[in-house]
Motif scaffolding. Structure first.
Motif, PDB file in Angstrom:
ATOM      1  N   THR A  26       0.898  -1.160   0.000  1.00 50.67           N
ATOM      2  CA  THR A  26       0.000   0.000   0.000  1.00 50.67           C
ATOM      3  C   THR A  26       0.931   1.202   0.000  1.00 50.67           C
ATOM      4  OG1 THR A  26      -1.701  -1.247   1.192  1.00 50.67           O
ATOM      5  CG2 THR A  26      -1.845   1.164   1.284  1.00 50.67           C
ATOM      6  N   GLU A  27       1.112   1.778  -1.171  1.00 50.04           N
ATOM      7  CA  GLU A  27       2.133   2.819  -1.327  1.00 50.04           C
ATOM      8  C   GLU A  27       1.747   3.752  -2.461  1.00 50.04           C
ATOM      9  OE1 GLU A  27       5.264   0.052  -2.619  1.00 50.04           O
ATOM     10  OE2 GLU A  27       5.173   0.998  -4.592  1.00 50.04           O
ATOM     11  N   GLN A  28       2.302   4.943  -2.413  1.00 48.85           N
ATOM     12  CA  GLN A  28       2.015   5.935  -3.450  1.00 48.85           C
ATOM     13  C   GLN A  28       2.258   5.375  -4.849  1.00 48.85           C
ATOM     14  OE1 GLN A  28       3.937   7.678  -5.795  1.00 48.85           O
ATOM     15  NE2 GLN A  28       5.947   6.808  -5.334  1.00 48.85           N
ATOM     16  N   GLY A  36      -3.425   1.354  -3.464  1.00 45.49           N
ATOM     17  CA  GLY A  36      -3.540  -0.107  -3.455  1.00 45.49           C
ATOM     18  C   GLY A  36      -3.063  -0.792  -4.729  1.00 45.49           C
ATOM     19  N   THR A  37      -2.507  -0.034  -5.672  1.00 47.00           N
ATOM     20  CA  THR A  37      -2.125  -0.582  -6.987  1.00 47.00           C
ATOM     21  C   THR A  37      -1.450  -1.955  -6.913  1.00 47.00           C
ATOM     22  OG1 THR A  37      -1.929   1.598  -8.044  1.00 47.00           O
ATOM     23  CG2 THR A  37      -0.623  -0.188  -9.006  1.00 47.00           C
ATOM     24  N   ASP A  38      -0.410  -2.080  -6.095  1.00 43.27           N
ATOM     25  CA  ASP A  38       0.381  -3.323  -6.129  1.00 43.27           C
ATOM     26  C   ASP A  38      -0.379  -4.532  -5.602  1.00 43.27           C
ATOM     27  OD1 ASP A  38       2.379  -1.860  -7.242  1.00 43.27           O
ATOM     28  OD2 ASP A  38       3.694  -1.884  -5.491  1.00 43.27           O
ATOM     29  N   HIS A  39      -1.212  -4.321  -4.573  1.00 45.62           N
ATOM     30  CA  HIS A  39      -1.945  -5.510  -4.101  1.00 45.62           C
ATOM     31  C   HIS A  39      -3.183  -5.783  -4.957  1.00 45.62           C
ATOM     32  CE1 HIS A  39      -3.984  -2.709  -1.102  1.00 45.62           C
ATOM     33  NE2 HIS A  39      -5.021  -3.423  -1.469  1.00 45.62           N
ATOM     34  N   ASN A 108       3.285 -11.780  -6.413  1.00 45.33           N
ATOM     35  CA  ASN A 108       3.726 -10.496  -5.886  1.00 45.33           C
ATOM     36  C   ASN A 108       3.509  -9.345  -6.869  1.00 45.33           C
ATOM     37  OD1 ASN A 108       5.210  -8.588  -4.304  1.00 45.33           O
ATOM     38  ND2 ASN A 108       7.029  -9.028  -5.533  1.00 45.33           N
ATOM     39  N   GLY A 109       3.149  -8.176  -6.311  1.00 47.58           N
ATOM     40  CA  GLY A 109       2.949  -6.994  -7.142  1.00 47.58           C
ATOM     41  C   GLY A 109       3.887  -5.844  -6.829  1.00 47.58           C
ATOM     42  N   HIS A 110       4.887  -6.081  -5.970  1.00 45.50           N
ATOM     43  CA  HIS A 110       5.743  -4.955  -5.556  1.00 45.50           C
ATOM     44  C   HIS A 110       7.229  -5.327  -5.575  1.00 45.50           C
ATOM     45  CE1 HIS A 110       7.418  -1.648  -3.389  1.00 45.50           C
ATOM     46  NE2 HIS A 110       7.622  -2.333  -2.282  1.00 45.50           N
ATOM     47  N   ARG A 153       3.236  -0.033 -17.547  1.00 44.47           N
ATOM     48  CA  ARG A 153       2.640  -1.350 -17.289  1.00 44.47           C
ATOM     49  C   ARG A 153       1.556  -1.293 -16.214  1.00 44.47           C
ATOM     50  NH1 ARG A 153       7.277  -6.120 -17.678  1.00 44.47           N
ATOM     51  NH2 ARG A 153       8.092  -5.373 -19.665  1.00 44.47           N
ATOM     52  N   GLU A 154       1.902  -0.670 -15.090  1.00 41.44           N
ATOM     53  CA  GLU A 154       0.939  -0.664 -13.982  1.00 41.44           C
ATOM     54  C   GLU A 154      -0.314   0.126 -14.333  1.00 41.44           C
ATOM     55  OE1 GLU A 154       3.056  -1.252  -9.812  1.00 41.44           O
ATOM     56  OE2 GLU A 154       3.739   0.569 -10.810  1.00 41.44           O
ATOM     57  N   THR A 155      -0.135   1.290 -14.978  1.00 34.81           N
ATOM     58  CA  THR A 155      -1.308   2.109 -15.302  1.00 34.81           C
ATOM     59  C   THR A 155      -2.183   1.389 -16.327  1.00 34.81           C
ATOM     60  OG1 THR A 155      -0.006   4.078 -14.805  1.00 34.81           O
ATOM     61  CG2 THR A 155      -2.077   4.423 -15.969  1.00 34.81           C
TER      62      THR A 155
HETATM   63 ZN   LIG Z   1       3.520  -0.599  -8.070  1.00 37.92          ZN
END
Ligand SMILES: [Zn+2]
Length: 236
Positions: A26-28, A36-39, A108-110, A153-155
């Motif tokens: 849970t990070e910027q 919450g992007t990574d989780h 994993n997402g981070h 990628r993430e966006t």
């Molecule tokens: Zn991320």
């Protein structure tokens, strides 16, 4: 099979040995993408792979906070230390194994979780608790879109999975202030410990380089790679 939505009697009847444990952070993620992007991404990849796989796969609830202190300058970022993270993930895998789910992929997402996961998964495997492998979704795809942070990628993935959570009206600004690479490198050493030292808004790369369609391709690729890993794991 989504473990949290089932009953204990469903789980008692479930004969698979395969389980996925999504973990993230849970990070910027810049001004345009959710904390919450990574989780969220890890959970989406795990669910998609479990649906697509030809054997039954249990999906455990997502571990939402990871090793993210590097983003502490940005409001809302939460983190735990590596020892806490390894211990927590290790205990969750041990409880899965207790019920017979002893082939576990930690999805994993981070990026900041990678070193800790490699170590704890190795420990669980060597100690015969469970055959446990870490899978980081953005390392499992072959996309031309660069990774960055809250970048292409993430966006793109978020635009496909949770479009309402991407603040499209802020993407242009996010893009203008973004750094073009992660860190500040001299002699192979990153001089910066924290993200705000090289990116004023927390973004690295171009968040506008991939649309929702590209995100769908990424999700499919990641899920396919994860299914391949599950099959290899079951064969071993
Ligand atoms: Zn991320």
């Amino acid at each position: 099979m989504d473990l949290a939505a089932r009953t204990w009697t469903d789980l008692a009847e479930c004969e698979t040995r395969l389980a996925l444990l999504p973990v993230g952070s849970t990070e910027q993620h810049g001004p345009h993408a959710p904390l919450g992007t990574d989780h969220l991404a890890a959970a989406a990849v795990a669910e998609t792979a479990a649906d697509a796989h030809d054997e039954e796969v249990v999906v455990a609830p997502t571990v939402p906070v990871g090793v993210s202190e590097e983003h502490r300058a940005f409001a809302g970022t939460l983190w735990v230390g590596e020892d806490t993270f390894r211990a927590y993930v290790g205990d969750v895998v041990e409880s899965l194994a207790h019920h017979g789910f002893d082939h576990v992929v930690v999805v994993n997402g981070h990026g900041g979780n990678v070193a800790a996961l490699r170590e704890v998964c190795g420990r669980l495997t060597r100690d015969d608790v469970a055959y446990t492998l870490p899978f980081t979704w953005f390392d499992g795809v072959t996309s031309d879109l660069p990774m960055g942070h809250a970048g292409a990628r993430e966006t793109a993935l978020l635009r496909h999975v949770v479009p309402d959570l991407v603040r499209e009206e802020r993407v242009e600004d996010a893009r203008e202030e973004a750094a073009d690479r992660w860190g500040e490198w001299v002699a192979g050493v990153n001089l910066a410990y924290d993200t705000d030292e090289f990116s004023p808004n927390g973004v690295v790369g171009d968040p506008d380089a991939g649309d929702a369609e590209a995100g769908e391709v990424l999700l499919d690729e990641a899920a396919t790679a994860l299914c391949e890993l599950l099959a290899a794991m079951a064969d071993r």
